[in-house]
Motif scaffolding. Structure first.
Motif, short mmCIF file in Angstrom:
data_model
loop_
_atom_site.label_atom_id
_atom_site.label_comp_id
_atom_site.label_asym_id
_atom_site.label_seq_id
_atom_site.Cartn_x
_atom_site.Cartn_y
_atom_site.Cartn_z
N CYS A 158 0.83 -1.21 0.00
CA CYS A 158 0.00 0.00 0.00
C CYS A 158 0.87 1.26 0.00
CB CYS A 158 -0.95 0.00 1.21
SG CYS A 158 -2.31 -1.15 1.02
N ALA A 159 1.94 1.24 0.79
CA ALA A 159 2.84 2.40 0.83
C ALA A 159 3.50 2.61 -0.53
CB ALA A 159 3.90 2.21 1.92
N LEU A 160 3.95 1.53 -1.16
CA LEU A 160 4.58 1.64 -2.47
C LEU A 160 3.58 2.16 -3.50
CD1 LEU A 160 7.04 1.16 -4.27
CD2 LEU A 160 6.28 -1.21 -4.53
N SER A 161 2.37 1.65 -3.45
CA SER A 161 1.32 2.09 -4.36
C SER A 161 1.01 3.58 -4.15
CB SER A 161 0.07 1.24 -4.17
OG SER A 161 -0.94 1.63 -5.04
N LEU A 162 0.94 3.99 -2.89
CA LEU A 162 0.68 5.39 -2.57
C LEU A 162 1.80 6.29 -3.11
CD1 LEU A 162 -0.96 7.58 -1.08
CD2 LEU A 162 0.37 7.01 0.97
N LEU A 163 3.05 5.89 -2.92
CA LEU A 163 4.18 6.67 -3.41
C LEU A 163 4.11 6.79 -4.94
CD1 LEU A 163 6.86 8.16 -2.95
CD2 LEU A 163 8.01 5.93 -3.13
N HIS A 164 3.89 5.68 -5.60
CA HIS A 164 3.79 5.70 -7.06
C HIS A 164 2.67 6.63 -7.51
CE1 HIS A 164 2.23 4.30 -10.95
NE2 HIS A 164 3.50 4.20 -11.25
N LEU A 219 9.28 13.38 -4.87
CA LEU A 219 10.08 12.59 -3.93
C LEU A 219 10.39 13.37 -2.67
CD1 LEU A 219 12.50 10.76 -6.38
CD2 LEU A 219 10.71 9.70 -4.97
N ASP A 220 10.73 14.65 -2.82
CA ASP A 220 11.02 15.48 -1.65
C ASP A 220 9.80 15.60 -0.75
OD1 ASP A 220 13.60 15.83 -2.56
OD2 ASP A 220 13.26 17.87 -3.30
N GLU A 221 8.63 15.77 -1.34
CA GLU A 221 7.39 15.86 -0.56
C GLU A 221 7.10 14.53 0.13
OE1 GLU A 221 4.30 17.59 1.31
OE2 GLU A 221 5.79 18.63 0.10
N ALA A 222 7.25 13.44 -0.58
CA ALA A 222 6.99 12.11 -0.01
C ALA A 222 7.96 11.78 1.11
CB ALA A 222 7.05 11.05 -1.10
N ALA A 223 9.20 12.28 1.03
CA ALA A 223 10.20 12.00 2.05
C ALA A 223 9.82 12.59 3.41
CB ALA A 223 11.56 12.53 1.61
N LYS A 224 8.91 13.54 3.41
CA LYS A 224 8.44 14.14 4.67
C LYS A 224 7.49 13.21 5.41
CE LYS A 224 8.70 18.76 2.66
NZ LYS A 224 7.91 19.91 2.18
N LEU A 273 6.58 6.83 3.99
CA LEU A 273 7.08 6.80 2.62
C LEU A 273 8.58 7.07 2.53
CD1 LEU A 273 4.19 8.70 0.79
CD2 LEU A 273 4.50 6.23 1.10
N ALA A 274 9.16 7.69 3.54
CA ALA A 274 10.57 8.08 3.50
C ALA A 274 11.51 6.91 3.18
CB ALA A 274 10.97 8.76 4.81
N PRO A 275 11.31 5.72 3.78
CA PRO A 275 12.21 4.61 3.43
C PRO A 275 12.12 4.22 1.95
CG PRO A 275 10.97 4.09 5.43
CD PRO A 275 10.39 5.35 4.86
#
Length: 154
Positions: A16-22, A129-134, A138-140
């Motif tokens: 789910c996290a990977l799908s959300l990031l994508h 990516l910068d926004e997701a890293a917050k 999602l950061a990992p």
């Protein structure tokens, strides 16, 4: 294993996290490409993949290879090629050695648009990516994406 097994639950949460990031990355890039270049992410990806073709052995991709590269069905890829061909960004022609084969090449107009859109794509990717890293969940995944290297050409 049962449906409530902690290992399965963790696996599902990771997916789910990977799908959300994508999804977030793709949506951010889509907005940027549409606003500045009237291109979708899929159109950009197709132009990018086809622009890497070359003359010689293995230089031109078959439609199945193109479809795999842009993660679409062959029929959806054909429709996408047709749309870009109608816009003058791609052209199709018969394979000179096998009249059953059809090649698709990026036109000069397509290469120009791709060159203009590439910085937009790259900037939007970096922003997403910068926004997701917050986000701690999602950061990992962002760190993994940032650590990946392009695969060597086969």
């Amino acid at each position: 294993m049962t449906a409530t097994d902690p290992a399965l639950t963790a696996l599902a949460q990771g997916w789910c996290a990977l799908s959300l990031l994508h999804g977030r990355i793709e949506a951010h890039i889509e907005r940027a490409l549409q606003a500045k270049h009237d291109l979708s992410v899929r159109e950009y990806s197709l132009l990018d993949v086809l622009s890497r073709q070359h003359d010689g052995d293995g230089g031109h991709l078959q439609m199945k290879q193109v479809a795999d590269a842009v993660v679409l069905s062959q029929s959806a890829t054909t429709r996408l090629v047709t749309r870009l061909e109608d816009r003058g960004l791609l052209e199709r022609y018969l394979c000179p050695t096998d009249r059953r084969g059809i090649y698709t090449n990026v036109t000069e107009a397509g290469l120009k648009l791709l060159g203009e859109a590439r910085p937009t794509n790259d900037t939007a990717l970096r922003e997403a990516l910068d926004e997701a890293a917050k986000n701690p969940e999602l950061a990992p995944l962002v760190r993994v994406v940032e650590s990946l290297k392009a695969p060597a050409a086969a």
